[in-house]
Design a protein around this motif. Sequence first.
Motif, PDB file in Angstrom:
ATOM      1  N   LEU A 122      -7.400  -4.688   3.932  1.00  0.00           N
ATOM      2  CA  LEU A 122      -7.165  -5.938   4.628  1.00  0.00           C
ATOM      3  C   LEU A 122      -6.549  -6.983   3.691  1.00  0.00           C
ATOM      4  O   LEU A 122      -5.591  -7.668   4.053  1.00  0.00           O
ATOM      5  N   ASN A 154       0.297  -0.740   3.990  1.00  0.00           N
ATOM      6  CA  ASN A 154       0.117   0.436   4.837  1.00  0.00           C
ATOM      7  C   ASN A 154       0.942   1.571   4.261  1.00  0.00           C
ATOM      8  O   ASN A 154       2.159   1.619   4.472  1.00  0.00           O
ATOM      9  N   GLN A 193      -2.832  -5.855   2.775  1.00  0.00           N
ATOM     10  CA  GLN A 193      -1.894  -5.711   3.894  1.00  0.00           C
ATOM     11  C   GLN A 193      -0.881  -4.595   3.638  1.00  0.00           C
ATOM     12  O   GLN A 193       0.224  -4.613   4.164  1.00  0.00           O
TER      13      GLN A 193
END
Length: 153
Positions: free
Chosen positions: A124, A129, A127
């Motif tokens: 989180l 991915n 951020q």
Amino acid sequence: MKTKFDVSVEKIGLEFYITKILNNRIVEITRNISIGNSLSSIILIGSVMEGILLGMAQKHPDKFNKSKSAPMNKNSTIVKKFNEWTISDFINSAYELDIIKEDVKKFSHVVREYRNYIHPYQKLCSQFNPDKHTASICFQVLKAMAKQFSSLH
């Protein structure tokens, strides 16, 4: 020119049952990468790396325990038991003992950092991915580590 090399845990010479577990995880990594499950691939790659490093430390406990990178218990000169070592401790000790080279050491630390995305808050905050390409790069690092370990056997 396309260069491909596979992971061969058998050539490292770890005990049979851990080799079997690691090989099963490698099959799962390959499947996960092919279907785009990048984060789970990276987590498993870190797990296999840690398994290989721990297995090698168990094969050569005197060397690992005497390395400068061996973690000590607080307020003591006693080296921690292997189950208390971090993957970072194992990577640094393996490098210090000339079991892995500098390239694998540095890239292994990057894989270790990506593996930390197993923690939801870490992911989180970043951020980030990871995609299939990132997972494939991490898999190459695992392959390079396995190759360097297998050259010792």
